[in-house]
Every structure is written in structure tokens, then in C-alpha cells.
Design a protein around this motif. Sequence first.
Motif, PDB file in Angstrom:
ATOM      1  N   VAL A  30      68.133  30.696  77.412  1.00  0.00           N
ATOM      2  CA  VAL A  30      67.792  29.569  76.548  1.00  0.00           C
ATOM      3  C   VAL A  30      66.829  30.012  75.451  1.00  0.00           C
ATOM      4  O   VAL A  30      66.143  31.024  75.575  1.00  0.00           O
ATOM      5  CB  VAL A  30      67.167  28.400  77.355  1.00  0.00           C
ATOM      6  N   GLY A  31      66.779  29.214  74.397  1.00  0.00           N
ATOM      7  CA  GLY A  31      65.864  29.489  73.297  1.00  0.00           C
ATOM      8  C   GLY A  31      66.199  28.600  72.121  1.00  0.00           C
ATOM      9  O   GLY A  31      67.286  28.033  72.045  1.00  0.00           O
ATOM     10  N   HIS A  32      65.257  28.484  71.200  1.00  0.00           N
ATOM     11  CA  HIS A  32      65.483  27.685  69.997  1.00  0.00           C
ATOM     12  C   HIS A  32      66.503  28.366  69.096  1.00  0.00           C
ATOM     13  O   HIS A  32      66.853  29.545  69.303  1.00  0.00           O
ATOM     14  CB  HIS A  32      64.159  27.482  69.247  1.00  0.00           C
ATOM     15  N   ASN A  33      66.987  27.652  68.093  1.00  0.00           N
ATOM     16  CA  ASN A  33      67.910  28.259  67.121  1.00  0.00           C
ATOM     17  C   ASN A  33      67.228  29.453  66.451  1.00  0.00           C
ATOM     18  O   ASN A  33      66.104  29.342  65.973  1.00  0.00           O
ATOM     19  CB  ASN A  33      68.322  27.234  66.059  1.00  0.00           C
ATOM     20  N   GLY A  34      67.933  30.586  66.433  1.00  0.00           N
ATOM     21  CA  GLY A  34      67.369  31.778  65.827  1.00  0.00           C
ATOM     22  C   GLY A  34      66.561  32.644  66.784  1.00  0.00           C
ATOM     23  O   GLY A  34      65.981  33.650  66.368  1.00  0.00           O
ATOM     24  N   VAL A  86      64.125  32.793  79.105  1.00  0.00           N
ATOM     25  CA  VAL A  86      63.738  32.107  77.874  1.00  0.00           C
ATOM     26  C   VAL A  86      63.475  33.147  76.791  1.00  0.00           C
ATOM     27  O   VAL A  86      62.655  34.059  76.981  1.00  0.00           O
ATOM     28  CB  VAL A  86      62.474  31.253  78.080  1.00  0.00           C
ATOM     29  N   LEU A  87      64.189  33.026  75.663  1.00  0.00           N
ATOM     30  CA  LEU A  87      63.947  33.897  74.511  1.00  0.00           C
ATOM     31  C   LEU A  87      63.147  33.150  73.455  1.00  0.00           C
ATOM     32  O   LEU A  87      63.346  31.952  73.246  1.00  0.00           O
ATOM     33  CB  LEU A  87      65.267  34.376  73.902  1.00  0.00           C
ATOM     34  N   ASN A  88      62.271  33.867  72.792  1.00  0.00           N
ATOM     35  CA  ASN A  88      61.509  33.301  71.675  1.00  0.00           C
ATOM     36  C   ASN A  88      61.296  34.392  70.636  1.00  0.00           C
ATOM     37  O   ASN A  88      60.738  35.456  70.944  1.00  0.00           O
ATOM     38  CB  ASN A  88      60.153  32.775  72.156  1.00  0.00           C
ATOM     39  N   GLU A  89      61.806  34.154  69.439  1.00  0.00           N
ATOM     40  CA  GLU A  89      61.672  35.105  68.332  1.00  0.00           C
ATOM     41  C   GLU A  89      62.142  36.503  68.737  1.00  0.00           C
ATOM     42  O   GLU A  89      61.508  37.514  68.425  1.00  0.00           O
ATOM     43  CB  GLU A  89      60.234  35.136  67.827  1.00  0.00           C
ATOM     44  N   GLY A  90      63.270  36.534  69.452  1.00  0.00           N
ATOM     45  CA  GLY A  90      63.898  37.807  69.769  1.00  0.00           C
ATOM     46  C   GLY A  90      63.341  38.547  70.965  1.00  0.00           C
ATOM     47  O   GLY A  90      63.772  39.654  71.264  1.00  0.00           O
ATOM     48  N   GLU A  91      62.388  37.941  71.676  1.00  0.00           N
ATOM     49  CA  GLU A  91      61.789  38.589  72.837  1.00  0.00           C
ATOM     50  C   GLU A  91      61.900  37.694  74.061  1.00  0.00           C
ATOM     51  O   GLU A  91      62.044  36.475  73.947  1.00  0.00           O
ATOM     52  CB  GLU A  91      60.311  38.898  72.574  1.00  0.00           C
ATOM     53  N   VAL A  92      61.808  38.314  75.246  1.00  0.00           N
ATOM     54  CA  VAL A  92      61.798  37.534  76.480  1.00  0.00           C
ATOM     55  C   VAL A  92      60.437  36.862  76.605  1.00  0.00           C
ATOM     56  O   VAL A  92      59.410  37.532  76.736  1.00  0.00           O
ATOM     57  CB  VAL A  92      62.092  38.414  77.705  1.00  0.00           C
TER      58      VAL A  92
END
Length: 277
Positions: free
Chosen positions: A37-41, A210-216
Motif C-alpha cells: 500500500v501507499g499513496h499515489n506516486g 507500506v511504501l512512502n516516497e519510494g521506500e519501505v
Amino acid sequence: MAIIEVKGLHFRYPNQEEVTLKNIDLAIEQGQWTAIVGHNGSGKSTLARILNGLQLPTDGTVHVQGVELSEESIWDIRKLVGMVFQNPDNQFVGSTVEDDVAFGLENIGIPREEMVSRVADGIQKVGMESFLTQEPHQLSGGQKQRVAIAGLIALRPSVIILDEATSMLDPLGRKEVIQTIEDLRRKEGVTVISITHDLEEAARADRIIVLNEGEVFAEGTPDEIFLLGEKLVEIGLDLPFPILLANKLKALGVEFEHTPTNRERLMDELCKLPLKN
């Protein structure tokens, strides 16, 4: 046992300075349902395409059942990892349900007798036996995605990836697809990876990354991930309705035996509460 291992993965699209994925390390266990999961992008769909061999890492390694992803092994990886995409209308190539499920088998030269058996098996496992001669445009969105899954089952991959496969469906279609995936995982031992921004859907998985800005950003069971609460909201994710309601009830002094990560569990927990006069 891990069926997919990713180590030190970096990815940058050509002609872009910014790195899309940074230092990704993860393991996908055989037979598990893992939600990414993660936000768009955030890089989740890019990661899905790498796991399927549609993109190659800029750096780092990806192994699927011990096979390392490379230019030489792309087709071997794609036999092991199948993908269902977001828009079901873009996936049909056959004039009927039966033809569409058979298409991939024809492409890899499966003998006709075996092909007939595999097509029947795939369609039966997604509950679409009554629609064999239906034209694709006559099906609902959920039915189309179930046919796409049947096509993958016929090819017998070890892993099925759903890349936002329920995001364009109505609630009934979404329920149909999720139930199909749950049944396949439970009865057939298929490893499932779902790419989604819907945390209520992800709550049904065994594990969430959970991904955020390309990182776990985090990984763990749904119960462990939802303990992050507002930290998930801060990175652009919406907490599921059951969690929001449970948090409000907890603030009023209600105690739950288990975290109600989905609607069914919420109903179970509410039914356990003692009645007060």
C-alpha cells in the motif's frame, strides 16, 4: 519460505533525476497474501511491474523461486508471476470468456487436450462456468476481473499480482474479486500480492507493506500496521471505516478483544460487547 526476495532494489525511470524506488528489501512468503500500500506516486505499481519482469531494477536484485530477474530471465519470471491490471476492459483479447482464458495457453503452445482441461479448471475456480460463451462487454467489472484471474490460473503461475485490480469496480465487483482471491489462496495455496491504496482491502491480507516516497515505511500484520494510526494518515492514506469507528468507541471506553480491521471483524467484536441496561 520466501517465494520472492528483493534486496537493495533501486529504480529510476529513464530521463528522470528522481529515484522512484530506494533501497527496497522485502520477502514475500509462499502461500501468503501480501498487500503493498501507499499513496499515489509512492512507487507501489512500479514495484509490481518489476516483480512481474515488466521493468528491470536500476540496482539491486529480485529472485522469484530462486530465479534472478535479468534480461535473460524475463520470460521465466513472467511464467512464475502473473498480473491482473487496473482496467478490466483493457485485458480482454478473446471474443468470449472461454476464448480469452485460452489465449495465453495458445501463445505458449499448450496441447489442445491439456488446454481444454486448464481452461475449464480456471473458469471453475473463479465461479464463471455459466458465462463460457458470453462476450466480454456483457460482463460486469467484477466478472471481467474474475475472468482475467481465470486466465492466470490456467497459466499456473506461482504468484498472482493484482495491480489496483479493484479500484475501478463497484462495491459488488470489488467483493467478488476479493472473495475469489481469498478462496484461491486458501484452497490452492496461491501466493497473492495486491497493490492498493485501500487499507480496508489490505486489511484482509496476511501481511502489509507500506511504501512512502519510494521506500519501505512499515511492514507487519494488519493489526501491527493499524497501530500506526495517524502516522498512516500523515503519509496520505485513509484509515478504514472499521478502524475509525473502533477508535471513536475506544475513546468512549469501549474495549475490544481484537482490533476490528475489517467490517466482518467489527461486527463480531460489537456482538461480543456486554449489554448494559
